[in-house]
Design an enzyme around this catalytic site. Structure first.
Site, PDB file in Angstrom:
ATOM      1  N   CYS A  81       0.812  -1.215   0.000  1.00 59.43           N
ATOM      2  CA  CYS A  81       0.000   0.000   0.000  1.00 59.43           C
ATOM      3  C   CYS A  81       0.849   1.269   0.000  1.00 59.43           C
ATOM      4  CB  CYS A  81      -0.995  -0.038   1.152  1.00 59.43           C
ATOM      5  SG  CYS A  81      -2.396   1.088   0.915  1.00 59.43           S
ATOM      6  N   HIS A 125      -4.889  -5.166   0.398  1.00 59.33           N
ATOM      7  CA  HIS A 125      -4.477  -5.682   1.703  1.00 59.33           C
ATOM      8  C   HIS A 125      -4.928  -7.132   1.909  1.00 59.33           C
ATOM      9  CE1 HIS A 125      -2.926  -1.956   3.467  1.00 59.33           C
ATOM     10  NE2 HIS A 125      -3.896  -1.335   2.819  1.00 59.33           N
ATOM     11  N   GLU A 158      -3.608  -9.212   3.702  1.00 61.22           N
ATOM     12  CA  GLU A 158      -3.324  -9.594   5.087  1.00 61.22           C
ATOM     13  C   GLU A 158      -4.446  -9.222   6.038  1.00 61.22           C
ATOM     14  OE1 GLU A 158      -2.133  -5.286   5.030  1.00 61.22           O
ATOM     15  OE2 GLU A 158      -2.095  -6.957   3.618  1.00 61.22           O
TER      16      GLU A 158
END
Length: 308
Positions: free
Chosen positions: A143, A237, A239
């Site tokens: 990001c 994202h 994760e």
């Protein structure tokens, strides 16, 4: 195999409870194996530092290889509220340079409102980026870190959006690329996004070293490979936990920030309902692919980035 981590790290107890494969440093010392050395530069705000540690450790754990993650922080810049934690469980950039790394992950940061040069640790970060460029086999930039690296390396500036890219977006996986980083992934995948700025396809198309491997009609490029895999850029994202988008949404609402509900996240669009986590498996496939590529490409000497 397993992660080699300090049992005193707060994330250790959570990993144990979740039956994530972990290996204490004591047991690892008795195994005659050179583990992969993976650094994690955690740039997230203090309130989510430990949650971010846990999220990335989960993704690294599910491989057949022995991995020693090392949390990294800067030599000069210090945290105002989390430095004791960093002193206990992180290593300075100076120490990490001496030891070497096979792979590196640089997390996102809540810094989109600042020009890169105005970020307090920008000078230290760029030195780390330049060291990793030549000394680390592969680095993942997540990001904000992806935007920072693309700006520093290629002069690409992220575009600021009128409306936040916020929610769960459908992405196309470019299997025709033949890239090992997307092997085994579904043709279409879901990826969480939460950002006010982004890199567009046209920005990437102008750079011969960069290749888009996963992108979205609505959210733009997600996975970009640079220098044949030595640089990996993620705008989304994978994760994220189930509740992360919700936490950001309710935080901003409480702060009086004008924000629309996240797209494709709350069931029926109702923020009182628990969202499904429907992006984790493909995210895990990507990280396993990356670990495998690093393992096959790195040198037996951890201080050298590529196999002789």
């Amino acid at each position: 195999m397993s992660l080699i981590i300090d049992k005193k790290l707060p994330a250790f107890s959570y990993l144990k409870h979740e039956s994530v494969f972990e290996l204490s440093t004591e047991r690892a010392a008795r195994q005659d194996i050179r583990p992969l050395e993976i650094g994690i530069l955690n740039l997230m705000p203090s309130s989510v530092v430990e949650r971010t540690e846990l999220q990335f450790l989960r993704l690294l754990a599910n491989t057949p290889l022995q991995i020693r993650p090392t949390f990294v922080y800067f030599d000069v810049h210090k945290s105002q509220s989390k430095q004791k934690h960093f002193d206990s469980f992180y290593r300075s950039f100076h120490e990490v340079k001496k030891r070497g790394l096979d792979g590196l992950i640089i997390t996102g940061a809540n810094l989109e409102q600042y020009a890169f040069e105005d970020v307090l640790y920008w000078s230290e970060l760029t030195k780390l980026l330049e060291w990793a460029h030549t000394h680390v086999t592969s680095t993942i930039f997540s990001c904000w870190a992806a935007h920072a690296k693309l700006y520093h390396e290629y002069g690409i500036r992220p575009h600021t959006y009128r409306k936040k890219k916020f929610g769960i977006f459908t992405h196309r996986v470019h299997h025709e690329s033949g890239s090992p980083f997307v092997a085994g992934m579904d043709d279409e995948i879901l990826v969480p996004n939460s950002r006010w700025r982004g890199i567009e396809r046209a920005d990437i198309a102008r750079k011969k070293n960069l290749k888009i491997l996963i992108d979205s009609t609505d959210a733009g490029p997600h996975l970009i490979a640079g220098r044949g895999g030595r640089d990996i850029y993620l705008q989304g994202h994978p994760e994220y936990d189930r509740s992360d988008i919700a936490a950001e949404y309710f935080r901003d609402k409480r702060a009086g920030i004008a924000i629309s509900p996240p797209l494709n996240y709350f069931p029926g669009g109702k923020d009182t309902k628990i969202p499904a986590k429907n992006w984790g498996a493909n995210g895990q496939v990507f990280y396993s692919n990356w670990i495998n590529w690093v393992y096959q490409t790195t040198n037996v000497d951890v201080k050298k980035p590529l196999m002789d």
